[in-house]
Design a protein around this motif. Structure first.
Motif, PDB file in Angstrom:
ATOM      1  N   THR A  66      53.353  52.574  18.792  1.00 53.05           N
ATOM      2  CA  THR A  66      53.943  51.844  17.666  1.00 53.05           C
ATOM      3  C   THR A  66      52.974  50.759  17.227  1.00 53.05           C
ATOM      4  N   GLY A  67      52.525  50.837  15.972  1.00 52.87           N
ATOM      5  CA  GLY A  67      51.575  49.848  15.469  1.00 52.87           C
ATOM      6  C   GLY A  67      50.289  49.828  16.274  1.00 52.87           C
ATOM      7  N   GLY A  68      49.864  50.992  16.722  1.00 53.57           N
ATOM      8  CA  GLY A  68      48.618  51.094  17.487  1.00 53.57           C
ATOM      9  C   GLY A  68      48.727  50.663  18.933  1.00 53.57           C
ATOM     10  N   ILE A  69      49.936  50.321  19.397  1.00 52.90           N
ATOM     11  CA  ILE A  69      50.138  49.835  20.765  1.00 52.90           C
ATOM     12  C   ILE A  69      51.044  50.812  21.515  1.00 52.90           C
ATOM     13  N   LYS A  70      50.683  51.098  22.773  1.00 57.74           N
ATOM     14  CA  LYS A  70      51.473  52.023  23.581  1.00 57.74           C
ATOM     15  C   LYS A  70      52.827  51.429  23.926  1.00 57.74           C
ATOM     16  N   ASN A  71      53.832  52.271  23.896  1.00 57.80           N
ATOM     17  CA  ASN A  71      55.174  51.871  24.277  1.00 57.80           C
ATOM     18  C   ASN A  71      55.295  51.946  25.807  1.00 57.80           C
ATOM     19  N   LYS A  72      55.431  50.810  26.463  1.00 49.32           N
ATOM     20  CA  LYS A  72      55.473  50.776  27.924  1.00 49.32           C
ATOM     21  C   LYS A  72      56.755  51.374  28.492  1.00 49.32           C
ATOM     22  N   ASP A  73      57.771  51.548  27.653  1.00 48.88           N
ATOM     23  CA  ASP A  73      59.016  52.151  28.120  1.00 48.88           C
ATOM     24  C   ASP A  73      58.881  53.665  28.290  1.00 48.88           C
ATOM     25  N   SER A  74      57.822  54.232  27.761  1.00 53.23           N
ATOM     26  CA  SER A  74      57.615  55.669  27.884  1.00 53.23           C
ATOM     27  C   SER A  74      57.156  56.014  29.299  1.00 53.23           C
ATOM     28  N   GLU A  75      57.698  57.101  29.854  1.00 51.86           N
ATOM     29  CA  GLU A  75      57.358  57.501  31.211  1.00 51.86           C
ATOM     30  C   GLU A  75      55.897  57.901  31.337  1.00 51.86           C
ATOM     31  N   ARG A  76      55.275  58.309  30.247  1.00 55.57           N
ATOM     32  CA  ARG A  76      53.902  58.811  30.298  1.00 55.57           C
ATOM     33  C   ARG A  76      52.888  57.813  29.745  1.00 55.57           C
ATOM     34  N   HIS A  77      53.292  56.551  29.567  1.00 60.45           N
ATOM     35  CA  HIS A  77      52.406  55.605  28.882  1.00 60.45           C
ATOM     36  C   HIS A  77      51.082  55.406  29.621  1.00 60.45           C
ATOM     37  N   GLU A  78      51.068  55.551  30.954  1.00 60.01           N
ATOM     38  CA  GLU A  78      49.827  55.359  31.709  1.00 60.01           C
ATOM     39  C   GLU A  78      48.834  56.478  31.441  1.00 60.01           C
ATOM     40  N   ARG A  79      49.321  57.627  30.989  1.00 59.88           N
ATOM     41  CA  ARG A  79      48.426  58.754  30.730  1.00 59.88           C
ATOM     42  C   ARG A  79      48.017  58.849  29.262  1.00 59.88           C
ATOM     43  N   LEU A  80      48.480  57.916  28.463  1.00 60.76           N
ATOM     44  CA  LEU A  80      48.195  57.953  27.029  1.00 60.76           C
ATOM     45  C   LEU A  80      47.140  56.927  26.649  1.00 60.76           C
ATOM     46  N   SER A  81      46.387  57.248  25.602  1.00 61.98           N
ATOM     47  CA  SER A  81      45.432  56.293  25.031  1.00 61.98           C
ATOM     48  C   SER A  81      45.184  56.673  23.577  1.00 61.98           C
ATOM     49  N   LEU A  82      44.774  55.692  22.797  1.00 65.01           N
ATOM     50  CA  LEU A  82      44.548  55.903  21.369  1.00 65.01           C
ATOM     51  C   LEU A  82      43.059  55.743  21.081  1.00 65.01           C
ATOM     52  N   GLU A  83      42.473  56.758  20.449  1.00 66.02           N
ATOM     53  CA  GLU A  83      41.057  56.705  20.082  1.00 66.02           C
ATOM     54  C   GLU A  83      40.862  55.871  18.817  1.00 66.02           C
ATOM     55  N   SER A  84      39.612  55.570  18.524  1.00 66.27           N
ATOM     56  CA  SER A  84      39.305  54.760  17.339  1.00 66.27           C
ATOM     57  C   SER A  84      39.659  55.490  16.046  1.00 66.27           C
ATOM     58  N   ASP A  85      39.722  56.843  16.111  1.00 61.81           N
ATOM     59  CA  ASP A  85      40.102  57.601  14.921  1.00 61.81           C
ATOM     60  C   ASP A  85      41.597  57.883  14.903  1.00 61.81           C
ATOM     61  N   CYS A  86      42.351  57.200  15.784  1.00 60.17           N
ATOM     62  CA  CYS A  86      43.815  57.292  15.877  1.00 60.17           C
ATOM     63  C   CYS A  86      44.297  58.572  16.558  1.00 60.17           C
ATOM     64  N   SER A  87      43.381  59.349  17.148  1.00 57.99           N
ATOM     65  CA  SER A  87      43.795  60.523  17.901  1.00 57.99           C
ATOM     66  C   SER A  87      44.508  60.086  19.175  1.00 57.99           C
ATOM     67  N   LEU A  88      45.462  60.887  19.613  1.00 57.29           N
ATOM     68  CA  LEU A  88      46.237  60.578  20.809  1.00 57.29           C
ATOM     69  C   LEU A  88      45.694  61.387  21.980  1.00 57.29           C
ATOM     70  N   ASN A  89      45.247  60.687  23.038  1.00 58.81           N
ATOM     71  CA  ASN A  89      44.747  61.340  24.238  1.00 58.81           C
ATOM     72  C   ASN A  89      45.832  61.373  25.306  1.00 58.81           C
ATOM     73  N   ILE A  90      45.964  62.526  25.964  1.00 56.53           N
ATOM     74  CA  ILE A  90      46.907  62.687  27.070  1.00 56.53           C
ATOM     75  C   ILE A  90      46.133  63.194  28.272  1.00 56.53           C
ATOM     76  N   LYS A  91      46.151  62.422  29.355  1.00 56.95           N
ATOM     77  CA  LYS A  91      45.453  62.814  30.570  1.00 56.95           C
ATOM     78  C   LYS A  91      46.379  63.603  31.488  1.00 56.95           C
ATOM     79  N   ASN A  92      45.782  64.548  32.213  1.00 56.32           N
ATOM     80  CA  ASN A  92      46.502  65.306  33.240  1.00 56.32           C
ATOM     81  C   ASN A  92      47.826  65.848  32.686  1.00 56.32           C
ATOM     82  N   VAL A  93      47.711  66.713  31.707  1.00 51.95           N
ATOM     83  CA  VAL A  93      48.885  67.262  31.021  1.00 51.95           C
ATOM     84  C   VAL A  93      49.811  67.965  32.008  1.00 51.95           C
ATOM     85  N   THR A  94      51.116  67.744  31.860  1.00 52.38           N
ATOM     86  CA  THR A  94      52.126  68.406  32.676  1.00 52.38           C
ATOM     87  C   THR A  94      53.011  69.262  31.779  1.00 52.38           C
ATOM     88  N   VAL A  95      53.884  70.056  32.400  1.00 53.63           N
ATOM     89  CA  VAL A  95      54.771  70.917  31.606  1.00 53.63           C
ATOM     90  C   VAL A  95      55.765  70.085  30.808  1.00 53.63           C
TER      91      VAL A  95
END
Length: 305
Positions: A66-95
């Protein structure tokens, strides 16, 4: 009512992608355990107004960014990051990560430019029996199991789309192949079964009895679309080292023998202690009676002539 609304929303999203021809360009297929980047052609120069929303068809939408900032209430927030081009990165993808990701940009509450709808499909392999030890890495999995036992590998595609759409309309197919890329359906020692589930459009199970030569053998589950590879998962069987097994057995036997010796010693000590004490009491009483005799009662030694 909420469930019906969710189903309607999902249907509209899929219908929209079919009509606009965006399916394929906005679909991302990935294997569990890998990292993925969901792209967005941003309208604004920065990502401070960027919002990423997630929807899986089972629950309400969740704002991940939200507004370029990760929502800490999300269960997966530690695996998420936002690139400079606004792409969303997800580490260690799960089902649990499969579903629809929507990217939007807002300025003063007004949406800027088009939305980006990206559908993430996750390919995953599980093994049974569950008692076997297994480990996973970013692109492969392995299990340790003894030869002679039966093993079943289940390759599952988690997707929001229906099987009719993926298989019949888009030509998707799951295949189990060996290291050389040969379809295992051509080998009679493998039993392969195709099925489906509500959240797993395609399930392809492989069952076989392990042979001695299967040690370090690799099998791959491949997801293809019109004979073009989309993604795959490798699975390797690794047998335990017999030397390690023998060493563990020897240590176990030695420890067991030592335990039995200690038990025997303790048992002897427990049963022998009362006997020793009784003998000490008898000896003490006899010694006391001799000391209490009168001098005249003490027998004199016979003097030989």
């Amino acid at each position: 009512m909420a469930d019906k609304c969710d189903l309607c929303l999902l249907g509209l999203i899929i219908l929209s992608s079919l009509l606009t021809g965006t399916s394929g360009d906005d679909d991302v297929f990935i294997s569990s355990g890998e990292n993925v980047s969901l792209s967005y052609n941003k309208t604004l120069s920065d990502c401070n107004s960027t919002t990423w929303t997630y929807y899986n068809g089972h629950s309400a939408e969740v704002e991940l960014i939200t507004g370029g900032i990760k929502n800490k209430d999300s269960e997966r927030h530690e695996r998420l990051s936002l690139e400079s081009d606004c792409s969303l990165n997800i580490k260690n993808v799960t089902v649990e990560d499969y579903g629809l990701y929507i990217c939007q940009q807002y300025v003063n509450g007004e949406r800027q430019g088009p939305d980006a709808d990206v559908s993430l499909h996750v390919l995953h392999v599980s093994v049974s029996p569950s008692s076997s030890s297994s480990s996973s890495s970013s692109s492969s999995s392995q299990t340790e199991i003894s030869p002679g036992r039966s093993v079943t590998l289940s390759c599952q595609l988690y997707s929001l789309y229906t099987c009719d759409y993926l298989v019949r309309s888009e030509g998707f197919e799951l295949l189990w192949v060996n290291q050389a890329g040969v379809d295992l359906r051509t080998d009679s020692r493998y039993q392969i079964l195709l099925s489906s589930a509500p959240d797993r459009c395609i399930i392809l199970t492989l069952t076989t009895t392990l042979l001695n030569e299967d040690d370090n053998r690799e099998w791959r589950c491949q997801l293809t679309r019109k004979n073009q590879l989309e993604t795959s998962v490798r699975y390797t069987v690794k047998y335990s080292d017999p030397a390690d097994t023998a060493s563990e057995t020897e240590v176990s036997v030695t420890a067991g023998s030592l335990y039995r010796v200690i038990v025997i010693i303790v048992e002897i000590a427990v049963f022998a202690a009362p006997t020793v004490i009784l003998l000490q009491i008898i000896c003490a009483r006899r010694a006391g009676r001799k000391d209490s005799k009168h001098p005249e009662e003490i027998e004199m030694p016979t003097i030989l002539e």
